[in-house]
Design an enzyme around this catalytic site. Sequence first.
Site, PDB file in Angstrom:
ATOM      1  N   ASP A  79       0.829  -1.209   0.000  1.00  0.00           N
ATOM      2  CA  ASP A  79       0.000   0.000   0.000  1.00  0.00           C
ATOM      3  C   ASP A  79       0.864   1.260   0.000  1.00  0.00           C
ATOM      4  O   ASP A  79       1.789   1.405   0.800  1.00  0.00           O
ATOM      5  CB  ASP A  79      -0.906   0.022   1.232  1.00  0.00           C
ATOM      6  CG  ASP A  79      -2.096  -0.911   1.104  1.00  0.00           C
ATOM      7  OD1 ASP A  79      -2.435  -1.288  -0.034  1.00  0.00           O
ATOM      8  OD2 ASP A  79      -2.684  -1.266   2.146  1.00  0.00           O
TER       9      ASP A  79
ATOM     10  N   HIS B 196       0.246  -7.741  -0.276  1.00  0.00           N
ATOM     11  CA  HIS B 196      -1.018  -8.458  -0.185  1.00  0.00           C
ATOM     12  C   HIS B 196      -1.745  -8.422  -1.518  1.00  0.00           C
ATOM     13  O   HIS B 196      -1.413  -7.638  -2.419  1.00  0.00           O
ATOM     14  CB  HIS B 196      -1.906  -7.928   0.949  1.00  0.00           C
ATOM     15  CG  HIS B 196      -2.181  -6.458   0.879  1.00  0.00           C
ATOM     16  ND1 HIS B 196      -1.258  -5.511   1.269  1.00  0.00           N
ATOM     17  CD2 HIS B 196      -3.279  -5.771   0.456  1.00  0.00           C
ATOM     18  CE1 HIS B 196      -1.769  -4.302   1.098  1.00  0.00           C
ATOM     19  NE2 HIS B 196      -2.989  -4.427   0.601  1.00  0.00           N
TER      20      HIS B 196
ATOM     21  N   ARG C  91     -10.988   0.233   5.890  1.00  0.00           N
ATOM     22  CA  ARG C  91      -9.552   0.182   6.172  1.00  0.00           C
ATOM     23  C   ARG C  91      -9.054   1.518   6.693  1.00  0.00           C
ATOM     24  O   ARG C  91      -9.351   2.567   6.131  1.00  0.00           O
ATOM     25  CB  ARG C  91      -8.773  -0.167   4.903  1.00  0.00           C
ATOM     26  CG  ARG C  91      -7.275  -0.340   5.134  1.00  0.00           C
ATOM     27  CD  ARG C  91      -6.521  -0.474   3.832  1.00  0.00           C
ATOM     28  NE  ARG C  91      -6.473   0.801   3.116  1.00  0.00           N
ATOM     29  CZ  ARG C  91      -6.310   0.917   1.807  1.00  0.00           C
ATOM     30  NH1 ARG C  91      -6.225  -0.166   1.047  1.00  0.00           N
ATOM     31  NH2 ARG C  91      -6.278   2.103   1.243  1.00  0.00           N
TER      32      ARG C  91
END
Length: 281
Positions: free
Chosen positions: A99, A257, A272
């Site tokens: 991310d 991920h 999130r």
Amino acid sequence: MIKVERLTASIGAEVAGVSLGDASRDAALFAEVKALLLKHRVLFFRDQDLSREEHVAFASRFGKLEDHPVAGSDPEHPGLVRIYRSEAKNPYENNYHTDGLWRPNPSMGAVLRCVECPEVGGDTIWVNMVEAYKQLPEEVKKRIEGLRAKSSIEHSFGAAMDPEERRKLAAQNPEVEHPVVRTHPETGEKILYVSSFTTHFVNYHTADNVRYGLDKTPGASLLLNYLQSQASIPEYQVRFRWKPNSVAVWDNRSTQHYAVMDYWPAPRKMERAGIEGDRPY
């Protein structure tokens, strides 16, 4: 009493006996959770009836929360991104990524809660990128030592936009440069640090790497593809099946991920909270 069950030999643990709502208010309990996170890289918690306020408060104990230039945040809870997939098939999640690798300071980590999920499908895979680096052949480690690479949001999130919106997104979020191998700021571990956001190396064209012109672009591209492919090796992975009120907490610095998109047209709704990180070195 906290109970910890390792899920694979490489990464991931399911933690029972902990309320993350309590951990958002209890510094000592939070410290136990953080220590487990540094050890296992991703933690999973079941049956967490968290309010949005508690979700944000728990994540904020790790650091300042970040917004997202495309997804945006819940207006009443800054830093809480709603990832709701219910109206159309979305193919942009199913790739291995870190991310915010396109940020100067990529995310430190995230706290992801399942609001609604399909009866089957919609799992998420996490990958131990410390182990991915450790297992590289020594000749490859020597070859990538000191290499740096650019990462960009334009060719990922921007690819689905019309040209004007894409260029605006790129101007507001210019490509960034990071080391191909970074050092974890808390554990000192070496981490293979390229993902699907990575576009190219910036310092590959040296006399050691390039003997003839043919080595320059294909040679660098093939090496980058090889490094990116390491995230797909099962021995470095853990796969988690979601249920409502399940929560995953992960260290974004040492993992990648992949959100498996095998559930459409069933809905999948997640929330999130991403945590700001440091500048990789």
